[in-house]
Design a protein around this motif. Structure first.
Motif, PDB file in Angstrom:
ATOM      1  N   TYR A  68       0.755  -1.289  -0.128  1.00  0.00           N
ATOM      2  CA  TYR A  68      -0.065   0.003   0.156  1.00  0.00           C
ATOM      3  C   TYR A  68       0.875   1.322   0.156  1.00  0.00           C
ATOM      4  O   TYR A  68       0.579   2.162  -0.491  1.00  0.00           O
ATOM      5  CB  TYR A  68      -0.893  -0.070   1.382  1.00  0.00           C
ATOM      6  CG  TYR A  68      -1.777  -1.321   1.034  1.00  0.00           C
ATOM      7  CD1 TYR A  68      -2.566  -1.487   0.053  1.00  0.00           C
ATOM      8  CD2 TYR A  68      -1.966  -2.102   2.292  1.00  0.00           C
ATOM      9  CE1 TYR A  68      -3.568  -2.748   0.124  1.00  0.00           C
ATOM     10  CE2 TYR A  68      -2.876  -3.154   2.150  1.00  0.00           C
ATOM     11  CZ  TYR A  68      -3.532  -3.403   1.110  1.00  0.00           C
ATOM     12  OH  TYR A  68      -4.477  -4.671   1.076  1.00  0.00           O
ATOM     13  N   LYS A  69       1.852   1.190   0.660  1.00  0.00           N
ATOM     14  CA  LYS A  69       2.835   2.708   0.663  1.00  0.00           C
ATOM     15  C   LYS A  69       3.345   2.687  -0.822  1.00  0.00           C
ATOM     16  O   LYS A  69       3.339   4.038  -1.181  1.00  0.00           O
ATOM     17  CB  LYS A  69       4.163   2.157   1.606  1.00  0.00           C
ATOM     18  CG  LYS A  69       3.587   2.459   2.939  1.00  0.00           C
ATOM     19  CD  LYS A  69       4.911   2.103   3.867  1.00  0.00           C
ATOM     20  CE  LYS A  69       4.727   2.137   5.480  1.00  0.00           C
ATOM     21  NZ  LYS A  69       5.960   1.793   6.332  1.00  0.00           N
ATOM     22  N   SER A  70       3.815   1.685  -1.459  1.00  0.00           N
ATOM     23  CA  SER A  70       4.303   1.999  -3.114  1.00  0.00           C
ATOM     24  C   SER A  70       3.152   2.513  -3.865  1.00  0.00           C
ATOM     25  O   SER A  70       3.290   3.341  -4.738  1.00  0.00           O
ATOM     26  CB  SER A  70       4.987   0.735  -3.516  1.00  0.00           C
ATOM     27  OG  SER A  70       5.969   0.445  -2.944  1.00  0.00           O
ATOM     28  N   SER A  71       1.754   1.670  -3.451  1.00  0.00           N
ATOM     29  CA  SER A  71       0.517   2.079  -4.097  1.00  0.00           C
ATOM     30  C   SER A  71       0.279   3.787  -3.965  1.00  0.00           C
ATOM     31  O   SER A  71       0.136   4.572  -5.052  1.00  0.00           O
ATOM     32  CB  SER A  71      -0.489   1.390  -4.029  1.00  0.00           C
ATOM     33  OG  SER A  71      -1.527   1.797  -4.459  1.00  0.00           O
ATOM     34  N   PHE A  72       0.320   4.076  -2.908  1.00  0.00           N
ATOM     35  CA  PHE A  72       0.159   5.502  -2.430  1.00  0.00           C
ATOM     36  C   PHE A  72       1.144   6.490  -2.993  1.00  0.00           C
ATOM     37  O   PHE A  72       0.577   7.716  -3.600  1.00  0.00           O
ATOM     38  CB  PHE A  72       0.026   5.694  -0.754  1.00  0.00           C
ATOM     39  CG  PHE A  72      -0.563   6.782  -0.238  1.00  0.00           C
ATOM     40  CD1 PHE A  72      -1.869   6.885  -0.258  1.00  0.00           C
ATOM     41  CD2 PHE A  72       0.345   7.947   0.081  1.00  0.00           C
ATOM     42  CE1 PHE A  72      -2.574   7.985   0.263  1.00  0.00           C
ATOM     43  CE2 PHE A  72      -0.481   8.850   0.624  1.00  0.00           C
ATOM     44  CZ  PHE A  72      -1.910   9.299   0.727  1.00  0.00           C
ATOM     45  N   ALA A  73       2.259   5.967  -2.686  1.00  0.00           N
ATOM     46  CA  ALA A  73       3.390   6.955  -3.556  1.00  0.00           C
ATOM     47  C   ALA A  73       3.308   7.070  -5.256  1.00  0.00           C
ATOM     48  O   ALA A  73       3.242   8.358  -5.775  1.00  0.00           O
ATOM     49  CB  ALA A  73       4.908   6.541  -3.335  1.00  0.00           C
ATOM     50  N   ASP A  74       2.611   6.186  -5.873  1.00  0.00           N
ATOM     51  CA  ASP A  74       2.565   6.285  -7.105  1.00  0.00           C
ATOM     52  C   ASP A  74       1.146   7.018  -7.524  1.00  0.00           C
ATOM     53  O   ASP A  74       1.296   7.877  -8.353  1.00  0.00           O
ATOM     54  CB  ASP A  74       2.428   4.943  -7.768  1.00  0.00           C
ATOM     55  CG  ASP A  74       3.535   4.353  -8.302  1.00  0.00           C
ATOM     56  OD1 ASP A  74       4.550   5.157  -8.236  1.00  0.00           O
ATOM     57  OD2 ASP A  74       3.548   2.960  -8.708  1.00  0.00           O
ATOM     58  N   ILE A  75       0.308   6.953  -6.676  1.00  0.00           N
ATOM     59  CA  ILE A  75      -0.800   8.074  -6.776  1.00  0.00           C
ATOM     60  C   ILE A  75      -0.642   9.305  -6.705  1.00  0.00           C
ATOM     61  O   ILE A  75      -1.048  10.272  -7.269  1.00  0.00           O
ATOM     62  CB  ILE A  75      -1.950   7.137  -5.814  1.00  0.00           C
ATOM     63  CG1 ILE A  75      -2.694   6.097  -6.119  1.00  0.00           C
ATOM     64  CG2 ILE A  75      -3.441   8.443  -6.128  1.00  0.00           C
ATOM     65  CD1 ILE A  75      -3.210   5.352  -4.995  1.00  0.00           C
ATOM     66  N   ASN A  76       0.097   9.560  -5.509  1.00  0.00           N
ATOM     67  CA  ASN A  76       0.772  10.977  -5.190  1.00  0.00           C
ATOM     68  C   ASN A  76       1.475  11.494  -6.569  1.00  0.00           C
ATOM     69  O   ASN A  76       1.301  12.628  -6.745  1.00  0.00           O
ATOM     70  CB  ASN A  76       1.626  10.920  -3.943  1.00  0.00           C
ATOM     71  CG  ASN A  76       0.931  10.807  -2.686  1.00  0.00           C
ATOM     72  OD1 ASN A  76      -0.576  11.232  -2.876  1.00  0.00           O
ATOM     73  ND2 ASN A  76       1.167  10.454  -1.805  1.00  0.00           N
TER      74      ASN A  76
END
Length: 305
Positions: free
Chosen positions: A273-281
């Motif tokens: 989820y952290k990597s996912s959130f970073a990509d969305i940002n």
């Protein structure tokens, strides 16, 4: 006893190099011109050194936006030492800036005969191919000047110079992409990509992956081909493969919104989820009003909390 001329020209060249590094391009060009005059007045036969001076002065012209004089100096450099890498690349850049795309294409392709992993030339060929297809149509290849055949001796000379001059850990103007194959037949790659797109529309993701993979075997410089194949991997729940393709897409185009979105989806499915959130940002910095990304951000945020 060696003439003092070469020492004087060498000092002027060194001073020019320092001015260039300092961003003083007009001063550097003047110093290179003085070095050339010294060599010519003394009747020097050091053609390699003279070629380098023309090439260096061409770099100054290019930095100052003086593309026509850049082309003249590169042509002079190449007349002295044919198939030299730097003047070919600089002349190609100048031709491209002047929208002389056929001539730029020829120079970029010539560079790739010398070293098929020079990234700036690979990218240049890709850009010129698009521009030529748009301006000249599907038969654009038939309207190009002939591409000279580079002798093996020039390739060996470049190999020798590259290994001798490249310090460890430092990049050069002719940065290479060792993990990538030459651009190949870009037109064939485009056709295969379109066939893949049609298969996606029909929901045949497995066959589409085959088409995209074949397309990439011809030209692996299209960011969207990687991100399109990633879409298919997502549909087939091949999430790790989707991450890999999106990563390749973003190496080629750091603003590929679809690649960021699809990699974020894949990371979410993999519970990263952290990597996912970073990509969305990263995506939302490019497109702040992207609604699907905003929705995915909310979903991922709930998982993180």
């Amino acid at each position: 006893m060696a003439p003092k001329l070469s020492d004087s020209a060498e000092r002027l060249r060194a001073a020019g190099n320092q001015s260039f590094r300092n961003g003083q391009f007009s001063e550097a060009a003047s110093l290179y011109s003085r070095a050339l005059r010294v060599m010519q007045e003394q009747g020097s036969l050091d053609y390699k050194e003279e070629s380098v001076l023309y090439s260096n002065r061409a770099a100054c012209h290019l930095k100052d936006g003086n593309c026509r004089d850049c082309i003249k100096d590169c042509t002079s450099a190449l007349a002295l030492v044919p198939f030299s890498m730097k003047p070919l690349l600089r002349r190609a850049s100048a031709y491209e800036a002047l929208e002389k795309y056929p001539l730029a294409y020829v120079d970029y392709k010539t560079v790739l005969q010398i070293d098929d992993s020079v990234m700036s030339a690979l990218e240049g060929v890709n850009r010129m191919t698009r521009a030529l297809m748009n301006s000249l149509g599907p038969e654009w290849r038939l309207k190009l000047p002939s591409i000279p055949l580079v002798p093996v001796s020039a390739q060996k000379r470049w190999d020798s110079e590259y290994h001798k001059e490249t310090p460890k850990g430092k990049s050069r103007e002719t940065t290479t992409a060792k993990s990538r194959v030459p651009s190949g037949d870009v037109e064939r790659a485009r056709v295969l990509k379109e066939e893949g797109n049609e298969l996606v529309k029909k929901g045949n993701h497995k066959k589409a992956i085959e088409k995209y993979s074949e397309s990439l075997s011809y030209s692996n410089l299209e960011s969207t081909t990687y991100s399109n194949r990633a879409l298919c991997h997502l549909a087939l729940k091949q999430y790790k493969e989707a991450v890999k393709d999106c990563t390749e897409a973003l190496k080629l185009d750091g603003k590929n919104v679809k690649a960021f979105y699809r990699r974020a989806q894949a990371y979410k499915a993999l519970k990263d989820y952290k990597s996912s959130f970073a990509d969305i940002n990263s995506l939302l910095k490019i497109e702040p009003k992207n609604v699907p990304a905003q929705k995915l951000q909310q979903e991922v945020n709930q998982k993180l909390n």
